[in-house]
Write an enzyme that holds these catalytic residues in place. Sequence first.
Site, mmCIF file in Angstrom:
data_model
loop_
_atom_site.group_PDB
_atom_site.id
_atom_site.type_symbol
_atom_site.label_atom_id
_atom_site.label_comp_id
_atom_site.label_asym_id
_atom_site.label_seq_id
_atom_site.Cartn_x
_atom_site.Cartn_y
_atom_site.Cartn_z
ATOM 1 N N ASP A 270 -29.300 53.741 11.834
ATOM 2 C CA ASP A 270 -29.125 53.813 10.354
ATOM 3 C C ASP A 270 -28.051 53.008 9.521
ATOM 4 O OD1 ASP A 270 -31.317 55.742 10.667
ATOM 5 O OD2 ASP A 270 -30.083 57.397 9.960
ATOM 6 N N ASN A 303 -33.686 56.426 12.571
ATOM 7 C CA ASN A 303 -34.894 56.826 11.848
ATOM 8 C C ASN A 303 -35.160 56.182 10.536
ATOM 9 O OD1 ASN A 303 -32.531 58.828 11.371
ATOM 10 N ND2 ASN A 303 -33.795 59.445 9.738
ATOM 11 N N HIS A 389 -29.075 57.165 18.595
ATOM 12 C CA HIS A 389 -29.194 57.727 17.086
ATOM 13 C C HIS A 389 -29.103 59.308 17.398
ATOM 14 C CE1 HIS A 389 -29.016 57.521 13.012
ATOM 15 N NE2 HIS A 389 -30.212 58.253 12.943
ATOM 16 N N HIS A 399 -30.412 68.482 11.574
ATOM 17 C CA HIS A 399 -31.278 67.750 12.621
ATOM 18 C C HIS A 399 -31.019 68.559 13.765
ATOM 19 C CE1 HIS A 399 -31.958 64.569 10.187
ATOM 20 N NE2 HIS A 399 -30.538 64.184 9.969
#
Length: 534
Positions: A270, A303, A389, A399
Amino acid sequence: MATAVPTSPFPRVGTRKKHTIAFLLRALLLMCVAFRRVIALIRICCYIAVCVPVGSVLGVAKILFAAANERSIRCMNQAALGRSVTGTVAGDLMVGAMAHSWRVLVQGITSLAFFCARADEYVRPPPSPLVLTAHDKPADHPQQVHISVVGTNKMRISWVTDDRSAPSVVEYGKSRGNYTASATGDNATYRYFLYKSGAIHHVTIGPLEPSMTYHYRCGKAGDEFTLRTPPASLPIELVVIGDLGQTEWTASTLSHIGGADYDMLLLPGDLSYADTQQPLWDSFGRLVQPLASARPWMVTEGNHEVEALPVVEFAPFVAYNARWRMPYEESGSRSNLYYSFDAAGGAAHILMLGSYVDFEEGSEQHAWLERDLAGVDRRRTPWLVVLLHAPWYNTNQAHQGEGEAMRAAMERLLYEARVDVVFSGHVHAYERFTRIYDNEADSRGPMYITIGDGGNREGLALKFIKDHKSAHLSVFQEASFGHGRLRIVNETSAVWTWHRNDDAYATVRDEVWLESLASPKMVMATSGHHTDEL
C-alpha cells in the site's frame, strides 16, 4: 475658462454596480449553458442505455470517467503550482471547486467499492486531505527518483520524465559533480484508461562499495542526487513502514524517518493509494523522492496496488510493476510481486511475499518460497525477516481473517526455517505479538508485527477486540501513526522500536530485544519444551 472636475481614485458607485451586474449576468449565463449541456448529456446517456449494448455503455462510461478524472487532476496540479486554469479569479474558484468535488466523489466511490467488497469492514474516521506534490521542472528533468538494491553490490535507479525521449542513463561518482562512471538502462510507458505515463526509466549502477556515498545524475539533466550504499556487515538499521499514502499524516511520518539515520527502508504494501487515479502515482513518487532517492526502498504490493477492473479488463498491478521494479529475477522469482534479497553481506535474508498473488501449495510463489528458504545457510545468515501485506495474526476489528488462507498455506514453511520476525501492514494500527506458531505461543516461531500506520488517507483502525482468540498473544497495540526500526546489532541480537508520530517528535512507544533463532543459545533453548521468550 472651463473648471477642471476633480477625479476620485475610486470608481463611482454606479460603475461598481454595473460591473457587479455584468458579472452576475455572465455567471448566470455560464450556469445556463452548463445546465443545458448536462441535460443534453443526460439525454444521450438515456438513449445509449436504451439502444446500445451494455458493453458499449461501459466503454462510453470509461471514456467519460477518464476524461473527467484527467481534467480534475490537471486543475489541482495547476493550482498547486499557483497557476491560473481559466485566466480569471472567479473562473479558477469555480473550476477548483468542481475539481475538488470530483476528487471527493471519486474517493467516496473507491471507499464504497472497498466497503462493498468487505461488507463487515470496520468503518474508519473521515479521510485526511491529500498532499499533492506538483512537478515544476522541465519535461526532460527526472522526477520520482527512487533506488533499490540489486544483488550484493549494485543499485537500481528508477525515475520518470515527462519527455518520453529522454535518455535512460545515470552518471555517478564519489564527488559532487565529478562523475567517473555511467550506466544505461531501459524505459517504458503504460496506459490506464486515457492516462499515459511518462517514460519510466530503470538503470542499474555498480559495482559499488559498501557504506559509501555516491552522487549521481539521471538522464544528463536536472538535479544531482546523493545516495549511500548499505553496509556489507552488521550492524544494519532497517526502517519499516506500511500503508503509507500521501496525506499530512504521511508527511509527518516521512519527516520523522528523515530525522534519524538508517540504511534501508522496507514497505510491506500500500504505497500511493492511487486506486486507479494514475496521476496520484506521480504525486506519490515526488512526495517520497527526498528519502527514496537517498536510501534503498524495498517494497512489496498491497491491495491498493491491484487496481484491476474486471469489467474493462485492466490487468492487476500495471502501475506498480512498471514504476517499482524490484530484484525478483536475481532471487529466482518469476514475479515482481514476491522476491528476496540479502542485507549486511548476507547476515540478513529478507523475503518480500505477495498477499495478492497465488500462494497456495502448488502455486509458483509457494514453490519459490520453499526453494528460497532451503537455500539459506543459517550459519552464514543468522537473521531471517519476512514482509507481507495482510497480517496472519490480528486482534483489530479491521480486516479480520483476511490473511488466514495465506497463513494456512505458508506458516509451516516459515516456522521450519526459523524465521525471526514477520512484518505486515493492511490494518491501520500498530500491534506486536509474541513468538507464535499455529495460534499458540511458541519460542521457535516468528514474532509477528503489524505496522500499517504510515499515514494513509483512510485513517486509523481504532478498535481492538478484547476477547479475540489471539488476544493473549498480543503484547502491545496502539492505533497511532508512526514507523518502526529494526536494528540488527550482531549475529545474535537485534532491537525493534516503534516510533509514534507525536507532534514534532517521533516518540518511542514500544521497544523489544530479539535473539536470533539461529543463535546457539536459542537452538538449545528450543530443542526441548516451548517457552515464551523473544
